[in-house]
Design a protein around this motif. Structure first.
Motif, PDB file in Angstrom:
ATOM      1  N   PHE A 199       0.834  -1.205   0.000  1.00 45.53           N
ATOM      2  CA  PHE A 199       0.000   0.000   0.000  1.00 45.53           C
ATOM      3  C   PHE A 199       0.871   1.259   0.000  1.00 45.53           C
ATOM      4  O   PHE A 199       0.629   2.201  -0.770  1.00 45.53           O
ATOM      5  CB  PHE A 199      -0.934   0.003   1.208  1.00 45.53           C
ATOM      6  CG  PHE A 199      -1.688   1.292   1.374  1.00 45.53           C
ATOM      7  CD1 PHE A 199      -2.771   1.579   0.558  1.00 45.53           C
ATOM      8  CD2 PHE A 199      -1.287   2.225   2.317  1.00 45.53           C
ATOM      9  CE1 PHE A 199      -3.457   2.784   0.692  1.00 45.53           C
ATOM     10  CE2 PHE A 199      -1.967   3.430   2.459  1.00 45.53           C
ATOM     11  CZ  PHE A 199      -3.058   3.708   1.640  1.00 45.53           C
ATOM     12  N   ILE A 200       1.892   1.265   0.840  1.00 39.07           N
ATOM     13  CA  ILE A 200       2.784   2.427   0.913  1.00 39.07           C
ATOM     14  C   ILE A 200       3.495   2.635  -0.421  1.00 39.07           C
ATOM     15  O   ILE A 200       3.578   3.761  -0.924  1.00 39.07           O
ATOM     16  CB  ILE A 200       3.808   2.269   2.063  1.00 39.07           C
ATOM     17  CG1 ILE A 200       3.106   2.338   3.414  1.00 39.07           C
ATOM     18  CG2 ILE A 200       4.906   3.325   1.970  1.00 39.07           C
ATOM     19  CD1 ILE A 200       3.986   1.940   4.594  1.00 39.07           C
TER      20      ILE A 200
ATOM     21  N   ARG B 133       2.579   1.768  -3.426  1.00 38.97           N
ATOM     22  CA  ARG B 133       1.662   2.260  -4.467  1.00 38.97           C
ATOM     23  C   ARG B 133       1.189   3.683  -4.183  1.00 38.97           C
ATOM     24  O   ARG B 133       1.194   4.537  -5.065  1.00 38.97           O
ATOM     25  CB  ARG B 133       0.466   1.324  -4.609  1.00 38.97           C
ATOM     26  CG  ARG B 133       0.783   0.022  -5.324  1.00 38.97           C
ATOM     27  CD  ARG B 133      -0.466  -0.819  -5.560  1.00 38.97           C
ATOM     28  NE  ARG B 133      -1.117  -1.240  -4.321  1.00 38.97           N
ATOM     29  CZ  ARG B 133      -0.743  -2.261  -3.560  1.00 38.97           C
ATOM     30  NH1 ARG B 133       0.298  -2.979  -3.917  1.00 38.97           N
ATOM     31  NH2 ARG B 133      -1.395  -2.563  -2.464  1.00 38.97           N
ATOM     32  N   SER B 134       0.774   3.949  -2.954  1.00 38.75           N
ATOM     33  CA  SER B 134       0.182   5.255  -2.642  1.00 38.75           C
ATOM     34  C   SER B 134       1.206   6.383  -2.625  1.00 38.75           C
ATOM     35  O   SER B 134       0.860   7.530  -2.877  1.00 38.75           O
ATOM     36  CB  SER B 134      -0.564   5.202  -1.307  1.00 38.75           C
ATOM     37  OG  SER B 134       0.338   5.028  -0.237  1.00 38.75           O
ATOM     38  N   ARG B 135       2.450   6.087  -2.329  1.00 37.32           N
ATOM     39  CA  ARG B 135       3.495   7.108  -2.269  1.00 37.32           C
ATOM     40  C   ARG B 135       4.466   7.024  -3.437  1.00 37.32           C
ATOM     41  O   ARG B 135       5.519   7.655  -3.404  1.00 37.32           O
ATOM     42  CB  ARG B 135       4.279   6.982  -0.960  1.00 37.32           C
ATOM     43  CG  ARG B 135       3.442   7.276   0.262  1.00 37.32           C
ATOM     44  CD  ARG B 135       4.302   7.224   1.480  1.00 37.32           C
ATOM     45  NE  ARG B 135       3.534   7.616   2.654  1.00 37.32           N
ATOM     46  CZ  ARG B 135       4.068   7.977   3.793  1.00 37.32           C
ATOM     47  NH1 ARG B 135       5.382   8.009   3.923  1.00 37.32           N
ATOM     48  NH2 ARG B 135       3.316   8.307   4.806  1.00 37.32           N
TER      49      ARG B 135
END
Length: 180
Positions: free
Chosen positions: A51-52, A54-56
């Protein structure tokens, strides 16, 4: 360059790598609840690092190597420990290890023959990893005293079957690449 490779997502993945031997040590010394808690935390970090990344926009080549390595180390360590403690059958560990060795060996053969190997995880490969994690989780929950006991055997057989199918799928895909 080293700083660019070390970001939050990769740091979380490295944390998961470090949890694997800790979980095994806790289980060997019969700290079942704590071992289970850290195993669950490791599972959360598996979702969190992706998640980190992809999101960042923190995806790196290092992360693409470390993430599956962390998963494999976690599974290898916990499977081997649970076999040692006679909580899961040896044959399941042998099936899982054999499949992984066949996959890695196949990628190496493709790399040697073709000069490159794309490491694309199949959907059945992802399901296999998930079921292997579920096997550890259900086994630990049953050991701690939860109500998962009746499900352990079924999960073990399902995991074995899907692991074998996954290995056969990777063999099929590898053969297609070699013949192209």
């Amino acid at each position: 360059m080293a700083l660019a490779l070390m970001n939050l997502a990769n740091g979380v993945t490295i944390l998961r790598l470090l949890m694997a031997p800790v979980i095994s040590i806790l289980l060997v010394y019969k700290y079942w609840r704590l071992g289970l808690a850290i195993f669950v935390l490791a599972g959360i970090t598996d979702a969190l690092d992706g998640f980190i990344a992809r999101s960042r926009a923190q995806g790196t080549d290092l992360g693409m190597i470390l993430d599956p390595l962390a998963d494999k180390l976690l599974l290898f360590a916990t499977f081997m420990t649970l076999v040692y403690l006679q909580q899961i059958p040896r044959w399941l560990f042998i099936i899982a290890l054999s499949r992984d060795l066949i996959v890695v060996g196949g990628f190496l053969v493709i790399y040697i023959v073709k000069g490159k190997a794309t490491v694309s995880v199949s959907w059945i490969g992802k399901i296999t990893t998930g079921l292997q994690m579920l096997t550890v989780l259900v086994t630990l929950i049953a050991r701690v005293g939860g109500g998962a006991g009746p499900y352990v055997s079924g999960v073990i057989y399902l995991t074995a079957a899907v692991t074998i199918l996954s290995g056969l799928d990777y063999l099929r895909r590898g053969t297609m690449v070699l013949n192209s």
